[in-house]
Motif scaffolding. Structure first.
Motif: not given
Length: 373
Positions: A233-234, A337-339, A343-344, A351-353
């Motif tokens: 995802c990221i 991917f969905g999770y 979060l985003r 995405d950074n942590c």
């Protein structure tokens, strides 16, 4: 790129709680006949099982072995620490969960020189030490389980989009800034190498032989593929306009099916017959698992079974575990991917942590900055 006929090699091995495996892996490389193996750097994520003591014990005998600490305990961070510390012309990434051919180092160097690529590697050959691993190993040969990846084909020779592990010209790896400190770091790095160096940057050689031990139970396999999904995802978000559409098809395909099931059960009152479609899907997965299991029936001991002296799992148990593995991989990947998408949406900079709830990791332009960030 080095012009030396005998370039120096630095092997970098990220570890965390690998006391049962690390000595065998290190001794395999120490036995290499390659004459310019400069060093073996083991970057440990503060192990608690005696891994560091084991490494220090071996390093007292072999001074080319060095132990480095990785306080973040993230594999990609460990690789950047190794990249910053290593001195060889070639950066060879290794894994403590693998077994390597006696000529692994030599074949990697030869492949790197002959292919004129930036990164070379071999196929990810799955081997099993228990029944569930046997099913996962077989699933890796299925199109559903492998996604058609070229690095899952042990007979493939040629250029590709990514490769298992990797052997790089160190200068080229430094030129692109090393690894991004995230999961799916291999795919992300190889994507940047292809952008920077062209479509002949990544090469797979069937002569480079490494055997990988997959997850040994269902829960660890589920967690692994959830993490893969989050990483995908990221990467997909970061390179939204550049990645091929096929990278998103599995997620949106399962999402569409999920929406159809919910609509059928709540609004359409069974009009779409989705329950029958689900049952049909499971039947097709079971048939695919049966096809793969039978295809490798006579070759299973030779190609997949690590404990050749021990009895193999039965054909039925291999088929059952293969069915479970094939069904688990795409669903767990979809879940991750969905999770990550969720979060985003609710928090910025997730995405950074992701995965490790340690510190947020800023985007860096150099290996040294990534390590110090």
């Amino acid at each position: 790129m080095s012009v030396s006929k005998n370039p120096s090699v630095s092997i970098v091995i990220p570890t965390y709680n690998e006391v049962d495996n690390i000595e065998a892996v290190v001794r395999k490389f120490l036995a290499s006949k390659y004459s310019n193996l400069l060093e073996i750097l083991i970057v440990d994520g503060l192990s608690t099982d005696g891994t560091q003591a084991k490494i220090q014990e071996i390093s007292r005998i072999y001074p080319q072995i060095r132990l480095l600490n990785n306080p973040r305990r993230i594999q990609s961070a460990a690789l950047n620490i190794g990249l910053e510390a290593c001195k060889g012309d070639i950066f060879l990434r290794a894994d403590a969960h693998c077994n390597y051919a006696d000529n692994y180092v030599e074949e990697c160097v030869t492949g790197l020189q002959k292919s004129q690529a930036v990164n070379v590697g071999g196929a990810q050959r799955f081997v099993a030490a228990n029944t569930f691993q046997a099913g996962v190993a077989l699933a890796s040969r299925s199109l559903i389980g492998s996604g058609g990846a070229k690095y899952r084909d042990p007979n493939y020779n040629g250029y590709a989009e990514t490769v298992f592990l990797g052997c790089f010209w160190r200068s080229d790896l430094e030129d692109v800034g090393g690894y991004e400190v995230t999961r799916k770091e291999d795919s992300e790095l190889n994507f940047r190498l292809l952008k920077a160096k062209g479509d002949r940057a990544i090469y797979i050689s069937s002569g480079i032989k490494v055997w990988y031990f997959p997850r040994s139970n269902w829960l660890s396999l589920w967690r692994q593929y959830v993490k893969y999904g989050r990483g995908s995802c990221i990467v997909s978000s970061k390179y939204a306009q550049e990645l091929p559409l096929r990278n998103k098809i599995p997620f949106f395909g399962i999402l569409g099916l999920t929406i159809a099931i919910l609509a059928d059960l709540t609004i359409l009152d069974g009009l779409l017959h989705t329950i029958l479609l689900i049952l049909l899907g499971f039947c097709l997965i079971a048939l695919e698992a049966a096809r793969i299991t039978l295809k490798y029936k006579s070759k299973f001991r030779e190609e997949f079974w690590y404990h050749c002296e021990k009895p193999m799992p039965s054909l039925v148990s291999r088929w059952l575990c293969c069915t479970i593995a094939i069904a688990t991989m795409p669903v767990a990947h979809f879940t991750g991917f969905g999770y990550q998408l969720y979060l985003r949406k609710i928090r910025k900079n997730q995405d950074n942590c992701f995965f490790e709830s340690r510190s947020s990791i800023p985007k860096c332009n150099s290996v040294k900055e990534k390590i110090k960030a």
